[in-house]
Design a protein around this motif. Structure first.
Motif, PDB file in Angstrom:
ATOM      1  N   ASP A   1       0.837  -1.215   0.000  1.00 43.38           N
ATOM      2  CA  ASP A   1       0.000   0.000   0.000  1.00 43.38           C
ATOM      3  C   ASP A   1       0.863   1.253   0.000  1.00 43.38           C
ATOM      4  O   ASP A   1       0.598   2.211  -0.737  1.00 43.38           O
ATOM      5  CB  ASP A   1      -0.928   0.015   1.221  1.00 43.38           C
ATOM      6  N   ALA A   2       1.914   1.244   0.828  1.00 39.32           N
ATOM      7  CA  ALA A   2       2.779   2.425   0.935  1.00 39.32           C
ATOM      8  C   ALA A   2       3.512   2.685  -0.378  1.00 39.32           C
ATOM      9  O   ALA A   2       3.584   3.830  -0.855  1.00 39.32           O
ATOM     10  CB  ALA A   2       3.777   2.235   2.078  1.00 39.32           C
ATOM     11  N   ILE A   3       4.052   1.630  -0.978  1.00 34.39           N
ATOM     12  CA  ILE A   3       4.804   1.781  -2.225  1.00 34.39           C
ATOM     13  C   ILE A   3       3.878   2.182  -3.366  1.00 34.39           C
ATOM     14  O   ILE A   3       4.193   3.078  -4.164  1.00 34.39           O
ATOM     15  CB  ILE A   3       5.561   0.477  -2.560  1.00 34.39           C
ATOM     16  N   GLN A   4       2.730   1.537  -3.461  1.00 34.26           N
ATOM     17  CA  GLN A   4       1.796   1.838  -4.542  1.00 34.26           C
ATOM     18  C   GLN A   4       1.256   3.265  -4.425  1.00 34.26           C
ATOM     19  O   GLN A   4       1.058   3.948  -5.441  1.00 34.26           O
ATOM     20  CB  GLN A   4       0.668   0.802  -4.548  1.00 34.26           C
ATOM     21  N   ASN A   5       1.037   3.729  -3.207  1.00 35.14           N
ATOM     22  CA  ASN A   5       0.592   5.116  -3.021  1.00 35.14           C
ATOM     23  C   ASN A   5       1.672   6.096  -3.460  1.00 35.14           C
ATOM     24  O   ASN A   5       1.376   7.144  -4.053  1.00 35.14           O
ATOM     25  CB  ASN A   5       0.216   5.367  -1.560  1.00 35.14           C
ATOM     26  N   HIS A   6       2.930   5.756  -3.172  1.00 34.26           N
ATOM     27  CA  HIS A   6       4.029   6.621  -3.612  1.00 34.26           C
ATOM     28  C   HIS A   6       4.098   6.668  -5.135  1.00 34.26           C
ATOM     29  O   HIS A   6       4.266   7.744  -5.721  1.00 34.26           O
ATOM     30  CB  HIS A   6       5.361   6.132  -3.046  1.00 34.26           C
ATOM     31  N   VAL A   7       3.950   5.506  -5.773  1.00 34.12           N
ATOM     32  CA  VAL A   7       3.984   5.461  -7.238  1.00 34.12           C
ATOM     33  C   VAL A   7       2.854   6.300  -7.821  1.00 34.12           C
ATOM     34  O   VAL A   7       3.052   7.053  -8.786  1.00 34.12           O
ATOM     35  CB  VAL A   7       3.903   3.999  -7.729  1.00 34.12           C
ATOM     36  N   ARG A   8       1.668   6.202  -7.247  1.00 38.96           N
ATOM     37  CA  ARG A   8       0.539   7.006  -7.745  1.00 38.96           C
ATOM     38  C   ARG A   8       0.818   8.499  -7.604  1.00 38.96           C
ATOM     39  O   ARG A   8       0.422   9.298  -8.453  1.00 38.96           O
ATOM     40  CB  ARG A   8      -0.739   6.628  -6.995  1.00 38.96           C
ATOM     41  N   SER A   9       1.510   8.872  -6.534  1.00 37.75           N
ATOM     42  CA  SER A   9       1.855  10.285  -6.372  1.00 37.75           C
ATOM     43  C   SER A   9       2.821  10.731  -7.461  1.00 37.75           C
ATOM     44  O   SER A   9       2.767  11.873  -7.929  1.00 37.75           O
ATOM     45  CB  SER A   9       2.459  10.541  -4.985  1.00 37.75           C
ATOM     46  N   LEU A  10       3.705   9.828  -7.882  1.00 33.77           N
ATOM     47  CA  LEU A  10       4.628  10.156  -8.973  1.00 33.77           C
ATOM     48  C   LEU A  10       3.875  10.263 -10.297  1.00 33.77           C
ATOM     49  O   LEU A  10       4.182  11.132 -11.125  1.00 33.77           O
ATOM     50  CB  LEU A  10       5.720   9.089  -9.076  1.00 33.77           C
ATOM     51  N   ASN A  11       2.888   9.376 -10.515  1.00 39.48           N
ATOM     52  CA  ASN A  11       2.058   9.472 -11.726  1.00 39.48           C
ATOM     53  C   ASN A  11       1.418  10.849 -11.815  1.00 39.48           C
ATOM     54  O   ASN A  11       1.438  11.501 -12.865  1.00 39.48           O
ATOM     55  CB  ASN A  11       0.937   8.421 -11.697  1.00 39.48           C
ATOM     56  N   TRP A  12       0.846  11.280 -10.707  1.00 44.65           N
ATOM     57  CA  TRP A  12       0.179  12.585 -10.668  1.00 44.65           C
ATOM     58  C   TRP A  12       1.198  13.709 -10.878  1.00 44.65           C
ATOM     59  O   TRP A  12       0.946  14.672 -11.610  1.00 44.65           O
ATOM     60  CB  TRP A  12      -0.543  12.766  -9.343  1.00 44.65           C
ATOM     61  N   GLY A  13       2.348  13.572 -10.258  1.00 44.75           N
ATOM     62  CA  GLY A  13       3.389  14.588 -10.388  1.00 44.75           C
ATOM     63  C   GLY A  13       3.823  14.782 -11.826  1.00 44.75           C
ATOM     64  O   GLY A  13       4.059  15.909 -12.273  1.00 44.75           O
ATOM     65  N   HIS A  14       3.941  13.674 -12.573  1.00 48.33           N
ATOM     66  CA  HIS A  14       4.331  13.778 -13.983  1.00 48.33           C
ATOM     67  C   HIS A  14       3.270  14.519 -14.798  1.00 48.33           C
ATOM     68  O   HIS A  14       3.590  15.327 -15.677  1.00 48.33           O
ATOM     69  CB  HIS A  14       4.570  12.384 -14.571  1.00 48.33           C
ATOM     70  N   ARG A  15       2.012  14.271 -14.499  1.00 47.68           N
ATOM     71  CA  ARG A  15       0.947  14.959 -15.227  1.00 47.68           C
ATOM     72  C   ARG A  15       0.984  16.463 -14.946  1.00 47.68           C
ATOM     73  O   ARG A  15       0.817  17.285 -15.842  1.00 47.68           O
ATOM     74  CB  ARG A  15      -0.413  14.373 -14.839  1.00 47.68           C
ATOM     75  N   VAL A  16       1.228  16.794 -13.681  1.00 48.78           N
ATOM     76  CA  VAL A  16       1.306  18.204 -13.297  1.00 48.78           C
ATOM     77  C   VAL A  16       2.483  18.889 -13.978  1.00 48.78           C
ATOM     78  O   VAL A  16       2.371  20.017 -14.470  1.00 48.78           O
ATOM     79  CB  VAL A  16       1.410  18.348 -11.759  1.00 48.78           C
ATOM     80  N   GLN A  17       3.631  18.206 -14.030  1.00 47.30           N
ATOM     81  CA  GLN A  17       4.812  18.776 -14.670  1.00 47.30           C
ATOM     82  C   GLN A  17       4.565  19.058 -16.150  1.00 47.30           C
ATOM     83  O   GLN A  17       4.960  20.102 -16.666  1.00 47.30           O
ATOM     84  CB  GLN A  17       5.997  17.819 -14.518  1.00 47.30           C
ATOM     85  N   LEU A  18       3.913  18.112 -16.835  1.00 44.57           N
ATOM     86  CA  LEU A  18       3.611  18.330 -18.249  1.00 44.57           C
ATOM     87  C   LEU A  18       2.699  19.542 -18.425  1.00 44.57           C
ATOM     88  O   LEU A  18       2.900  20.364 -19.321  1.00 44.57           O
ATOM     89  CB  LEU A  18       2.960  17.086 -18.855  1.00 44.57           C
TER      90      LEU A  18
END
Length: 512
Positions: free
Chosen positions: A120-137
């Motif tokens: 759960d902890a790792i998958q939540n971190h990965v999802r935060s990175l997914n969102w971060g990439h969208r924001v950066q674009l």
């Protein structure tokens, strides 16, 4: 052009409209269109946008055979480097808890690990990175579409949504950076039906239990290593050698340590079939390649780590004549990442002969973006790229392996300085140090230029990264001798190395 639209490809009217309009006006919707939202594609697109280019990125993840899917960011973020390193860290913490008692920490009660909490902890971190990439674009004004992209011509791409809705896009330049996906063996009954790959292991909600890892790549060894570290029964099935393409002396040290660590190895073994029993367990049948004897055992999970295939089949490469290597499926690229078709470029894991490493894709993508924007002419340097295998005893390397150096310069033309060292942090914990080793491979003559550096020990990636700079700058053994080490560290042992293999002297470091 009209003849093209009537030809064998049977273009849709909308596709022909875009192609004809672009041909007549000479204008494109975008300066750069990137197919693939992994680390390389994202780096290329953001760099291009910062240089004033109008950029669009297409990214779509086909679910794995087991139905696993993820967000923007590619293999590294979702099913590679990031979750792998975090699971490796989880395993290291388990070892640290055991060591802690030797250092005086009172650990009350049995220590156990909960897979779901970690997942759960790792998958939540990965999802935060997914969102971060969208924001950066979005911040960099890069348009992003969650769509599949395929080529129509050297300036045109067809984009398709999950629901099948199609859009045609045009761009001055098209960059392909779709990466790769794990392979399943095609000749083993039950392999795909009952097995998982690295696309799935990091997104499991429940522990995989007793696991057979088939393959001996770094993906296989890293996975088996962290599973063992989490207290699970893990077996690695090896057809021939481990870590093919890496220095084989170092590969032996890595697997020796893993066996002592508790990972089982089935050497010289080839799987024949996987059957699911009524109990739910998976029965694997394999053959010993040396004796021919057939063996069986049951597992809760079978993880296939037998290589990766480039994601090139759905790109429509044949429609526009982009040359591929028929054996590997990878795109043939020149030193500037260009393909056989003008205005179409490819880099990262889908490029023939390119290292399958995230940092090289990122760097290559940035440099390509600068060249396409007319803001630079620097080419990617694929020599002396450092990397680390995050096995229980980490292995970092940069430059040539000993085998490669001997092939290139001859045995008499190479000098290997080496040392077996004892990490200070292993001493009080009374941990086995027999596989902690380093070697510096140099030209024997002239100024003894360093050709390669290899290190097994704690924090191997951190150690190797710094010395990689030296190799890029043409470091010699003399430079290494003049470098003052930081005491007490493992990295300082590299600066102190002075025993050659040729001498036959004991290379064990004694004293501080």
């Amino acid at each position: 052009m009209a003849a093209l639209c009537r030809g064998r490809h049977r273009w849709k009217k909308t596709d022909c409209f875009h192609i004809l309009t672009r041909a007549l006006t000479g204008k494109h919707e975008y300066d750069l269109l990137v197919v693939g939202g992994g680390s390389g594609g994202l780096a290329c697109s953001k760099e291009a946008a910062q240089l004033g280019q109008k950029v669009i990125v297409l990214d779509y993840v086909e679910p794995s055979v087991k139905g696993t899917k993820w967000g923007l960011g590619g293999t590294c973020v979702n099913v590679g480097c990031i979750p792998k390193k975090l699971m490796h860290q989880t395993a290291l913490l388990g070892t640290a808890v055991k060591d802690a008692q030797k250092y005086g920490w009172n650990i009350s009660g049995p220590v156990s690990h909960d897979w779901s909490t970690m997942a759960d902890a790792i998958q939540n971190h990965v999802r935060s990175l997914n969102w971060g990439h969208r924001v950066q674009l979005q911040d960099k004004k890069v348009k992003y579409l969650n769509m599949k992209g395929s080529l129509l011509d050297e300036h045109t791409v067809k984009a398709v949504t999950k629901a099948g809705k199609e859009t045609t896009l045009t761009a001055k330049n098209i960059v392909l950076a779709t990466g790769g996906r794990p392979r399943y063996p095609t000749n083993i009954p039950g392999a795909m039906e009952h097995g998982i790959t690295s696309d799935d292991i990091f997104w499991l909600k429940k522990s995989p239990g007793k696991t057979l890892v088939v393959g001996a790549s770094y993906v296989a060894l890293e996975s088996a290593g962290f599973l063992t570290g989490l207290g699970l029964d893990a077996t690695v099935m090896v057809r021939s050698i481990a870590l093919r393409g890496f220095d084989q002396q170092m590969a032996g040290l890595v697997t020796d340590y893993m066996e002592a660590y508790g990972t089982r190895f089935a050497w010289n073994s080839l799987p024949k079939r996987v059957d699911k029993l009524s109990s739910g367990a998976l029965q694997v049948t394999w053959v010993d390649t040396q004796t021919g004897a057939e063996q069986k055992d049951t597992f809760d999970s079978v993880l296939w780590a037998v290589g990766r295939a480039p994601e090139t089949k759905a790109l429509g490469l044949d429609k526009v004549g982009v040359q591929i290597n028929e054996q590997t499926g990878k795109i043939v690229v020149r030193e500037d990442e260009s393909t056989s078709v003008p205005n179409i470029y490819a880099f990262g894991d889908i490029g023939e002969g390119r290292p399958e490493l995230t940092p090289t894709a990122i760097q290559a993508g940035k440099l390509l973006a600068r060249r396409l924007a007319g803001q630079g002419d620097e080419l990617m340097n694929y020599d002396n790229v450092p990397t680390t295998v995050f096995t229980p005893l980490e292995y970092g390397c940069v430059g040539l392996s000993e085998e490669e150096a001997v092939r290139k310069f001859s045995k008499d033309g190479v000098e290997v300085y080496h040392a077996f060292f004892k990490p200070l942090e292993f001493t009080v914990a009374e941990r086995d140090v027999s596989q902690c080793y380093l070697k510096v491979i140099c030209e024997r003559h002239r100024d003894q230029k360093i050709l390669g550096l290899h290190f097994t020990g704690p924090n191997a990636g951190e150690v190797t990264q710094g010395f990689a700079l030296g190799l890029q700058c043409g470091a010699t053994y003399s430079h290494l001798q003049k470098t003052v080490g930081i005491h007490p560290t493992c990295a300082e042992e590299v600066t102190k190395v002075n025993i050659t293999k040729r001498s036959g002297l004991d290379a064990t470091v004694t004293g501080c």
